[in-house]
Design a protein around this motif. Structure first.
Motif, short mmCIF file in Angstrom:
data_model
loop_
_atom_site.label_atom_id
_atom_site.label_comp_id
_atom_site.label_asym_id
_atom_site.label_seq_id
_atom_site.Cartn_x
_atom_site.Cartn_y
_atom_site.Cartn_z
N GLY A 1 0.82 -1.21 0.00
CA GLY A 1 0.00 0.00 0.00
C GLY A 1 0.85 1.26 0.00
N CYS A 2 1.89 1.27 0.83
CA CYS A 2 2.78 2.44 0.90
C CYS A 2 4.13 2.18 0.22
N GLN B 1 5.01 0.03 -2.10
CA GLN B 1 4.95 -0.32 -3.52
C GLN B 1 5.36 -1.78 -3.78
N HIS C 1 7.61 5.30 -1.93
CA HIS C 1 6.98 6.37 -2.71
C HIS C 1 6.81 7.58 -1.80
N LEU C 2 7.09 8.74 -2.33
CA LEU C 2 6.95 9.97 -1.55
C LEU C 2 7.63 9.82 -0.17
N ILE C 3 6.84 9.88 0.89
CA ILE C 3 7.43 9.82 2.24
C ILE C 3 7.69 8.38 2.71
N TYR C 4 7.26 7.40 1.93
CA TYR C 4 7.40 6.01 2.36
C TYR C 4 8.71 5.45 1.82
#
Lengths: 218, 214
Positions: free
Chosen positions: B146-147, B149, B155-158
């Motif tokens: 989910g965060c 990938q 992704h982004l902050i994850y």
């Protein structure tokens, strides 16, 4: 003076009693009111939704197992109400609650994520029942449910009635049981009254029937 | 109608897109040759012994930092500095750095390629894959994809987690579960790790180590 204090305490007791009465299930107040007054931004909503994808899936189609519902295509107002109700404890959801607390989402996030989800295409096949009692399901649905949830399960955004079309059967079945048994405390009390006499077989038939509705055309 | 406050917010804002945009803009501005040169020098002298000069640590208890998101590296360095993320090893190291080095170091390590490892337990890894993709509906563990990938690139902050050392991943998940690490966004990892069984933690780590995220 003593008399005055007595009168005052009686008065305040009186108002406390009024406050203690069960809240109106669809009252627009608090952060629901705030969220409804915000113009949600689907682009921000898409970012906010990333934290939800682990359960609800990247396309928000939920799980056929019914553990997590489909959110794609659901009315934004309904989503806002459910999020607000879970945050306030009116709807129990211990699995989800820590992920949507007020340390996670602001009312802006609630508005953003809700409008984003409403606009998503309703992809993925939803879990369906066995289809063995659809006649009975239709009969009950048309008599008791269609007036609010729509003839094809489309729901009513303004009145906070969820879309039930294309929802997973096992999720629908779990929730109607919760509602009948008083475990989903944020429900419309009229619905609780209507389905109170339903047997488990009745609930199963209705859940099965609802799960057969195709996603409404937009 | 309630209007959104669109005035500038500091980087601590929880708007990941904005953070990423600011990070990218600053990163671009600072990724000039001289800064990169400095970063490489510091990386060799200060970070390399544990994390590897190219960010591919050879020591399982120290994380690979190659290919981590720039903004994530900066955040961790700042959190070590402020004590928000506790580490007896990292605290004195970060204290010796200049805050302006954070971003150039982050840019440097972010640009390195993370080299995945190998699992020693294929069976655990295949169970870990299930958790990674589906989570656990019984105990409410969300799927990691989910965060982070499907390929573990983040992704982004994850952050990127694909290819990370087994020992480091298990230790961090345990730290989150015990509140020994508490600098996660929205307490998300603390809640998740608390719900995970020891077997789930170990298995996810065994799966992650081989993930080769682009």
């Amino acid at each position: 003076m003593k008399k005055l204090i007595t009168i005052l305490s009686i008065l305040s007791l009186g108002s406390a009693t009024v406050l203690a009465q069960a809240p109106v299930w669809n009252e627009i107040k608090g952060e629901l009111k705030t969220a409804l007054e915000i113009k949600g931004d689907p682009i921000r909503g898409k970012v906010a939704f990333e934290q939800c994808q682990g359960c609800h899936r990247a396309d928000a189609s939920g799980r056929v197992s019914g553990a997590y519902p489909r959110l794609s295509g659901q009315h934004a107002q309904v989503l806002m109400k459910q999020i607000a109700d879970i945050r306030s404890g009116r709807r129990n959801n211990p699995k989800m609650e820590p992920f949507i607390g007020d340390h996670v989402l602001t009312p802006f996030d609630i508005a953003d994520v809700s409008i984003y989800l409403e606009g998503l295409p309703m992809l993925g096949t939803n879990g369906k029942g066995t289809g063995s009692a659809l006649d009975k399901g239709k009969q009950l649905y048309d008599k008791d449910c269609a007036v609010c949830h729509g003839a094809k399960g489309e729901g009513d955004a303004v009145k906070f009635y969820p879309m039930v079309a294309a929802q997973h059967y096992k999720y629908l079945l779990r929730e109607v049981n919760f509602i009948r048994d008083g475990d989903r405390r944020n429900s419309n009390p009229d619905m609780v009254t209507v389905i109170k006499p339903y047997s488990s077989t009745d609930l199963d038939a209705v859940a099965d029937y609802m799960s057969q509705f195709a996603p409404p055309k937009k | 109608m309630i209007h959104r406050d669109t005035t500038f917010k500091p980087m601590s804002t929880r708007r990941p897109l904005a953070m990423a945009a600011i990070g990218l803009a600053l990163g671009w501005a600072l990724a000039l040759p001289s800064a990169a040169q400095d970063a490489k020098t510091i990386a060799t002298a200060v970070c390399g012994a544990c994390h590897g000069e190219d960010g591919n640590s050879a020591i399982p208890m120290f994380p690979k930092i190659a290919g981590l998101q720039e903004s994530y590296i900066v955040k961790q360095l700042r959190d070590f500095q402020s004590g928000r993320r506790k580490s007896d090893i990292m605290a004195p190291v970060v204290a010796a750095l200049k805050p302006e080095d954070f971003l150039s170091l982050a840019t440097y390590y972010s640009g390195q390629k993370l080299k995945p490892g190998e699992t020693g337990d294929k069976k655990a890894a295949s169970f870990g894959k299930m958790i990674y993709f589906d989570g656990n509906e019984e105990n409410g563990v969300p799927a990691c994809i989910g965060c982070h990938q499907p390929q573990g690139a983040g992704h982004l902050i994850y952050p990127r987690v694909g290819g990370q050392h087994v020992q480091y991943v298990t230790q961090q998940l345990k730290n989150f579960a015990n509140n020994d690490r508490s600098n996660d966004v929205s307490r998300f990892m603390r809640v998740t790790a608390k719900r995970m069984s020891e077997e789930e933690i170990q298995s996810v780590a065994e799966y992650l180590v081989e993930l080769d995220a682009k």
